[in-house]
Design an enzyme around this catalytic site. Structure first.
Site, PDB file in Angstrom:
ATOM      1  N   ASP A  83      -5.166 -32.509  29.761  1.00  0.00           N
ATOM      2  CA  ASP A  83      -5.879 -32.244  28.577  1.00  0.00           C
ATOM      3  C   ASP A  83      -5.402 -32.306  27.412  1.00  0.00           C
ATOM      4  O   ASP A  83      -4.490 -31.144  27.284  1.00  0.00           O
ATOM      5  CB  ASP A  83      -6.738 -30.834  28.941  1.00  0.00           C
ATOM      6  CG  ASP A  83      -8.108 -30.909  28.314  1.00  0.00           C
ATOM      7  OD1 ASP A  83      -8.281 -31.622  27.301  1.00  0.00           O
ATOM      8  OD2 ASP A  83      -8.726 -29.767  28.255  1.00  0.00           O
ATOM      9  N   ASP A  84      -5.493 -33.068  26.451  1.00  0.00           N
ATOM     10  CA  ASP A  84      -4.952 -33.274  25.146  1.00  0.00           C
ATOM     11  C   ASP A  84      -3.451 -33.041  25.280  1.00  0.00           C
ATOM     12  O   ASP A  84      -2.852 -32.921  24.144  1.00  0.00           O
ATOM     13  CB  ASP A  84      -5.105 -31.781  24.409  1.00  0.00           C
ATOM     14  CG  ASP A  84      -6.739 -31.559  24.224  1.00  0.00           C
ATOM     15  OD1 ASP A  84      -7.695 -32.237  24.708  1.00  0.00           O
ATOM     16  OD2 ASP A  84      -7.115 -30.421  23.442  1.00  0.00           O
ATOM     17  N   CYS A 125     -12.588 -34.662  25.103  1.00  0.00           N
ATOM     18  CA  CYS A 125     -12.646 -34.342  26.480  1.00  0.00           C
ATOM     19  C   CYS A 125     -13.713 -35.122  27.332  1.00  0.00           C
ATOM     20  O   CYS A 125     -13.631 -35.592  28.237  1.00  0.00           O
ATOM     21  CB  CYS A 125     -12.718 -32.793  26.808  1.00  0.00           C
ATOM     22  SG  CYS A 125     -11.542 -31.614  25.747  1.00  0.00           S
ATOM     23  N   HIS A 182     -16.119 -29.691  32.763  1.00  0.00           N
ATOM     24  CA  HIS A 182     -16.286 -30.011  31.410  1.00  0.00           C
ATOM     25  C   HIS A 182     -17.224 -31.059  31.239  1.00  0.00           C
ATOM     26  O   HIS A 182     -17.366 -31.850  30.253  1.00  0.00           O
ATOM     27  CB  HIS A 182     -15.240 -30.234  30.245  1.00  0.00           C
ATOM     28  CG  HIS A 182     -15.433 -29.520  29.017  1.00  0.00           C
ATOM     29  ND1 HIS A 182     -14.590 -29.971  27.918  1.00  0.00           N
ATOM     30  CD2 HIS A 182     -16.571 -28.882  28.513  1.00  0.00           C
ATOM     31  CE1 HIS A 182     -14.823 -29.172  26.912  1.00  0.00           C
ATOM     32  NE2 HIS A 182     -16.268 -28.600  27.240  1.00  0.00           N
ATOM     33  N   ASP A 348      -6.734 -36.946  28.651  1.00  0.00           N
ATOM     34  CA  ASP A 348      -8.303 -37.146  28.568  1.00  0.00           C
ATOM     35  C   ASP A 348      -8.123 -37.538  27.018  1.00  0.00           C
ATOM     36  O   ASP A 348      -9.346 -37.962  26.527  1.00  0.00           O
ATOM     37  CB  ASP A 348      -9.124 -36.143  28.685  1.00  0.00           C
ATOM     38  CG  ASP A 348      -8.896 -34.759  28.031  1.00  0.00           C
ATOM     39  OD1 ASP A 348      -7.771 -34.679  27.389  1.00  0.00           O
ATOM     40  OD2 ASP A 348      -9.752 -34.096  28.070  1.00  0.00           O
ATOM     41  N   ASN A 349      -7.333 -37.505  26.346  1.00  0.00           N
ATOM     42  CA  ASN A 349      -7.263 -37.722  24.793  1.00  0.00           C
ATOM     43  C   ASN A 349      -5.958 -37.417  24.144  1.00  0.00           C
ATOM     44  O   ASN A 349      -4.959 -36.795  24.856  1.00  0.00           O
ATOM     45  CB  ASN A 349      -8.465 -37.045  23.792  1.00  0.00           C
ATOM     46  CG  ASN A 349      -8.366 -35.575  23.973  1.00  0.00           C
ATOM     47  OD1 ASN A 349      -9.438 -34.989  24.776  1.00  0.00           O
ATOM     48  ND2 ASN A 349      -7.587 -34.992  23.653  1.00  0.00           N
TER      49      ASN A 349
HETATM   50 CA    CA Z   1      -9.020 -32.901  26.026  1.00  0.00          CA
END
Ligand code: CA
Length: 539
Positions: A83-84, A125, A182, A348-349
């Protein structure tokens, strides 16, 4: 200039053109000759055009057949989704020990497998997770931005979306989501109601919990008992779980920042157990292992405080991610599944610059939330000893929506892909598996919510709208989406990887019509396959 309000006449013409492509091979060949810049064919109206590569398809099919004869079951799919995490955080992408967080496992997987350098996510996300699981870009599924604390969407997006997990479960796979979801917290949108046989994780995001506990970061909430009590009525801090057909259960209440520090160890414990159980049962599995890391706020797990050379919680979390990947790869090996498993590692990003120093690194412009490369270009490491040749690297285009089709392709279950909705993903099985595999994707279309923003084509990035930030490192918190002028903003990413000096009119006049043609063909798909609005728009 294409916008998200496309002229219907153009769209109809393109749809007609597309249909014409399908009528006969000779017409397709004639069409290809009239479009020397466009090598794609469209196999069905609901499928994204692909660059046909029959020789590598044959090689990949032969490899899969040999595996099936050897193992007696279909291959497993294990997707590691951080995540991130920034493109540049891992050592193999230029980070690692040089920026205070060594990643020996990821570096080794890249060296012994395939390192992708142009893998694209969505800017945040929820949209990426939706695209990865459904093969559809968020503007189609309606999951265009993160769902916020306590927010109720007016339409359950999952009422009519189909996940790869659901199709693979029907095909005899055991499917599980471990970690962050999420993608909706309401009844009807839990992971075990959308195709996963098993779920263990968090329905929202770690910052939704840390804001309830960390008085140094959120004193205006944590030290105000009435506010905190009100928030807790709409946001339950817990690890939850569920089995298909059963209700949602609370597995562990989260009460402190120390509990948050242990989240990824808890998820790893579940994933290890799931892999062992499934291997013993003789079934293939599809496991999405979705870390809570390295989304803010990072608190070290036991034994990890200061473990990285940098010593900051974010860097300790990168080290922990690398360790967990090593641990689960070890479980695959222990259970005899390592050579029968496609492993894909990604994020995811891009890194979230707004949260620095609790954020990662990328050598690109911008960060999470934007459609500059820093927001959407993410790591992509593909590892499958014995099947994917060691030492491969490719700058071929890979969109994370391709993981939907590719998981089904590897499983031999592509015929289960539904035909009544548009699928933006592409089956990239042969790109990943063939020894000299090339991408079958011709272009990546980039969105921010429902705004059509940019196209990546060859080494060019063409922006039809741009993110402008009004303060440094304020990509999410202080930015606007702007229209461009007469010329799109164009960057040659091989010469200008940081997207600093547009060459739209001066050096790319020849290419703009080619990109426009693709944007118009893309826009035409919305005529027969309209967008879904689930109520995530702004007031
Ligand atoms: Ca994310």
């Amino acid at each position: 200039m294409p916008t998200h309000h496309y002229p219907r006449a153009v769209a109809t013409t393109c749809a007609a053109l597309t249909l014409a492509l399908l009528t006969s091979a000779s017409m397709a060949a004639e069409e290809a000759a009239s479009k020397p810049f466009d090598p794609t064919v469209q196999l069905a109206p609901y499928l994204e055009p692909i660059i046909p590569r029959p020789e590598q398809d044959k090689q990949a099919a032969d490899k899969l057949q040999a595996l099936k004869e050897r193992f007696g079951r279909s291959p497993n799919v294990l997707i590691f989704l951080t995540d991130d995490m920034g493109w540049g955080d891992a050592g193999t992408y230029g980070g690692g020990i040089a920026i205070g967080a060594p990643t020996p496992t990821l570096d080794r997987m890249a060296a012994e497998g395939l390192k992708l350098t142009s893998t694209y996510s969505q800017p945040t996300c929820t949209p990426t997770r939706a695209a990865l699981m459904t093969g559809r870009i968020p503007t189609r599924s309606g999951l265009t931005r993160p769902i916020l604390t306590g927010e109720k969407v007016k339409v359950n997006p999952w009422a009519d979306e189909v996940t790869a997990a659901a199709l693979l479960s029907d095909a005899g796979y055991r499917t599980a989501l471990s970690g962050k979801w999420h993608l909706g917290e309401q009844q009807g949108s839990w992971p075990h109601q959308t195709g996963y046989d098993e779920y263990f994780g968090i329905l929202s995001v770690v910052s939704e919990f840390s804001q309830q506990f960390d008085e140094r970061l959120y004193p205006d909430l944590v030290l105000r008992p009435e506010r905190l009590a009100a928030l807790r009525q709409i946001s339950e801090a817990a690890i939850t779980s569920g089995m298909k057909g059963s209700p949602l259960e609370v597995s562990k209440e989260l009460k402190t920042i120390e509990d948050l520090g242990q989240l990824d160890q808890d998820f790893a414990n579940f994933s290890e157990d799931f892999i062992r159980r499934t291997a013993n049962a003789g079934k293939p599995f599809y496991l999405v292992h979705a870390f809570s890391r390295v989304h803010n706020d990072n608190y070290p797990a036991k034994g990890y405080a200061g473990k990285s050379p940098a010593g900051f919680p974010y860097k300790d979390a990168i080290v922990e991610i690398d360790d967990i990947v090593a641990r689960l790869i070890g479980v695959l090996k222990d259970t005899g599944q390592l050579e029968n498993t496609l492993v894909f590692f990604t994020s995811d990003n891009g890194a979230n610059e707004d949260l620095w120093p609790d954020s990662g690194y990328q050598p690109w412009r911008g960060g999470k939330g934007t459609t500059w490369e820093g927001g959407v270009r993410v790591p992509g490491i593909v590892y499958w000893p014995g099947t994917i040749a060691a030492g491969r690297q490719s700058d071929g285009l890979f969109d994370l929506s391709d993981l939907f089709n590719t998981a089904l392709g590897v499983a031999g279950a592509s015929d289960r892909i539904p035909s009544e909705r548009y699928i933006d993903g592409i089956d990239q099985t042969s790109f990943l598996l063939a020894d000299d595999g090339q991408s079958k994707r011709d272009a990546v279309f980039m969105y921010s919510e429902n705004n059509f923003m940019a196209v990546r084509w060859m080494e060019y990035k063409v922006h039809f709208r741009v993110f402008e930030t009004h303060a440094p490192r304020r990509n999410l918190d202080e930015s606007t989406v702007s229209e461009v002028g007469m010329s799109p903003w164009v960057y040659n990413l091989y010469m200008d990887p940081k997207e600093q000096a547009s060459i739209g009119h001066s050096r790319f006049e020849w290419g703009i019509p080619q990109v426009m043609q693709r944007a118009q063909r893309h826009a035409a798909t919305f005529v027969d396959y309209p967008r879904k609005d689930i109520g995530l728009g702004k007031p």
